[in-house]
Scaffold this motif. Structure first.
Motif, short mmCIF file in Angstrom:
data_model
loop_
_atom_site.label_atom_id
_atom_site.label_comp_id
_atom_site.label_asym_id
_atom_site.label_seq_id
_atom_site.Cartn_x
_atom_site.Cartn_y
_atom_site.Cartn_z
N THR A 52 6.90 -15.43 3.69
CA THR A 52 8.19 -14.77 3.84
C THR A 52 8.24 -13.70 2.75
N VAL A 53 8.58 -12.49 3.15
CA VAL A 53 8.60 -11.36 2.23
C VAL A 53 10.00 -11.16 1.69
N GLY A 54 10.12 -11.11 0.37
CA GLY A 54 11.40 -10.93 -0.29
C GLY A 54 11.57 -9.53 -0.86
N GLU A 55 12.14 -9.47 -2.04
CA GLU A 55 12.50 -8.20 -2.65
C GLU A 55 11.29 -7.39 -3.13
N LEU A 56 11.48 -6.07 -3.17
CA LEU A 56 10.48 -5.17 -3.75
C LEU A 56 10.50 -5.36 -5.26
N LEU A 57 9.36 -5.63 -5.83
CA LEU A 57 9.26 -5.92 -7.26
C LEU A 57 8.75 -4.72 -8.05
N HIS A 58 7.63 -4.14 -7.62
CA HIS A 58 7.02 -3.01 -8.33
C HIS A 58 6.47 -1.99 -7.36
N ILE A 59 6.39 -0.75 -7.84
CA ILE A 59 5.68 0.32 -7.14
C ILE A 59 4.66 0.87 -8.13
N ARG A 60 3.41 0.88 -7.70
CA ARG A 60 2.32 1.38 -8.54
C ARG A 60 1.60 2.50 -7.81
N GLU A 61 1.32 3.59 -8.54
CA GLU A 61 0.50 4.65 -7.97
C GLU A 61 -0.89 4.54 -8.56
N TYR A 62 -1.87 4.95 -7.77
CA TYR A 62 -3.24 5.03 -8.25
C TYR A 62 -3.81 6.37 -7.80
N VAL A 63 -4.08 7.24 -8.76
CA VAL A 63 -4.69 8.53 -8.48
C VAL A 63 -6.10 8.46 -9.06
N GLY A 64 -7.08 8.32 -8.18
CA GLY A 64 -8.46 8.05 -8.57
C GLY A 64 -9.03 8.98 -9.62
N LYS A 65 -8.73 10.28 -9.53
CA LYS A 65 -9.31 11.24 -10.48
C LYS A 65 -8.85 10.99 -11.92
N ASN A 66 -7.80 10.21 -12.11
CA ASN A 66 -7.28 9.94 -13.45
C ASN A 66 -7.89 8.68 -14.08
N ASP B 91 -11.13 10.83 -5.00
CA ASP B 91 -10.23 11.46 -4.02
C ASP B 91 -9.12 10.53 -3.53
N VAL B 92 -9.07 9.31 -4.05
CA VAL B 92 -8.09 8.33 -3.60
C VAL B 92 -6.73 8.57 -4.27
N HIS B 93 -5.68 8.55 -3.48
CA HIS B 93 -4.31 8.52 -3.98
C HIS B 93 -3.61 7.44 -3.17
N GLN B 94 -3.25 6.36 -3.84
CA GLN B 94 -2.66 5.21 -3.17
C GLN B 94 -1.34 4.82 -3.83
N ILE B 95 -0.37 4.47 -3.00
CA ILE B 95 0.90 3.94 -3.48
C ILE B 95 0.92 2.47 -3.07
N GLU B 96 1.11 1.58 -4.05
CA GLU B 96 1.14 0.15 -3.79
C GLU B 96 2.54 -0.38 -4.00
N PHE B 97 3.01 -1.15 -3.03
CA PHE B 97 4.33 -1.76 -3.07
C PHE B 97 4.15 -3.26 -3.25
N TYR B 98 4.60 -3.81 -4.37
CA TYR B 98 4.48 -5.24 -4.67
C TYR B 98 5.79 -5.94 -4.33
N PHE B 99 5.73 -6.92 -3.44
CA PHE B 99 6.90 -7.66 -3.00
C PHE B 99 6.80 -9.12 -3.43
N VAL B 100 7.94 -9.71 -3.81
CA VAL B 100 8.01 -11.13 -4.07
C VAL B 100 7.89 -11.84 -2.72
N CYS B 101 6.98 -12.80 -2.62
CA CYS B 101 6.77 -13.52 -1.37
C CYS B 101 6.73 -15.02 -1.63
N THR B 102 7.01 -15.78 -0.58
CA THR B 102 6.87 -17.23 -0.65
C THR B 102 6.04 -17.69 0.54
#
Length: 153
Positions: free
Chosen positions: A60-74, A82-93
């Motif tokens: 079961t997916v709950g609240e949004l906890l964190h948003i993390r960006e990953y820009v590979g060149k950095n 060349d990767v640019h990814q946005i990750e959404f971390y959700f609290v789950c049970t």
């Protein structure tokens, strides 16, 4: 290039968090269950699908906890410049404890299993992104939660 969305599950139980266990040339490392969002799929569906594939649990997916960006060149890995990814971390049970052994339906290529890791000891493990360990510990201790983590590795 395009930006890729990814949804991750933060599953806590009794002071532990459930992570996928992986192996590469450097040894064992851990990731939060989850992965890339498919076209037409909402993030909640992504997490549910990825958790079945990687850890074998319905969640079961709950609240949004964190948003993390990953820009590979950095960061240090030359293969993903060349990767640019946005990750959404959700609290789950986990919906229910299985009666029989759970087998993930589609584990990642480096994945060798899953493991409950003590939240108080996250700093002792090779977990990616490295920068997520402290915010997860702070959340578990009911400290102020920073949602946007920025471009961390």
């Amino acid at each position: 290039m395009h930006i890729r969305n990814s949804a991750k599950a933060v599953i806590q139980k009794e002071g532990h968090v459930l992570l996928t266990k992986n192996r590469d040339a450097e040894g064992i490392f851990y990731l939060f269950p989850g992965g890339g969002q498919e076209h037409g799929e909402v993030l909640v569906q992504t997490i549910k699908r990825e958790c079945l594939e990687e850890i074998g649990y319905q969640v079961t997916v709950g609240e949004l906890l964190h948003i993390r960006e990953y820009v590979g060149k950095n960061h240090e890995h030359a293969h993903d410049r060349d990767v640019h990814q946005i990750e959404f971390y959700f609290v789950c049970t986990i919906d229910a404890q299985p009666v029989e052994m759970i087998v993930p339906s589609n584990p990642d290529s480096h994945q060798i299993g899953s493991e409950w890791i003590a939240i108080a000891k996250l700093q002792e493990y090779r977990i990616y992104p490295k920068g997520i360990r402290l915010p997860i510990q702070q959340f578990a201790e009911n400290q102020k939660n920073v949602v946007y983590l920025g471009d961390i590795n």
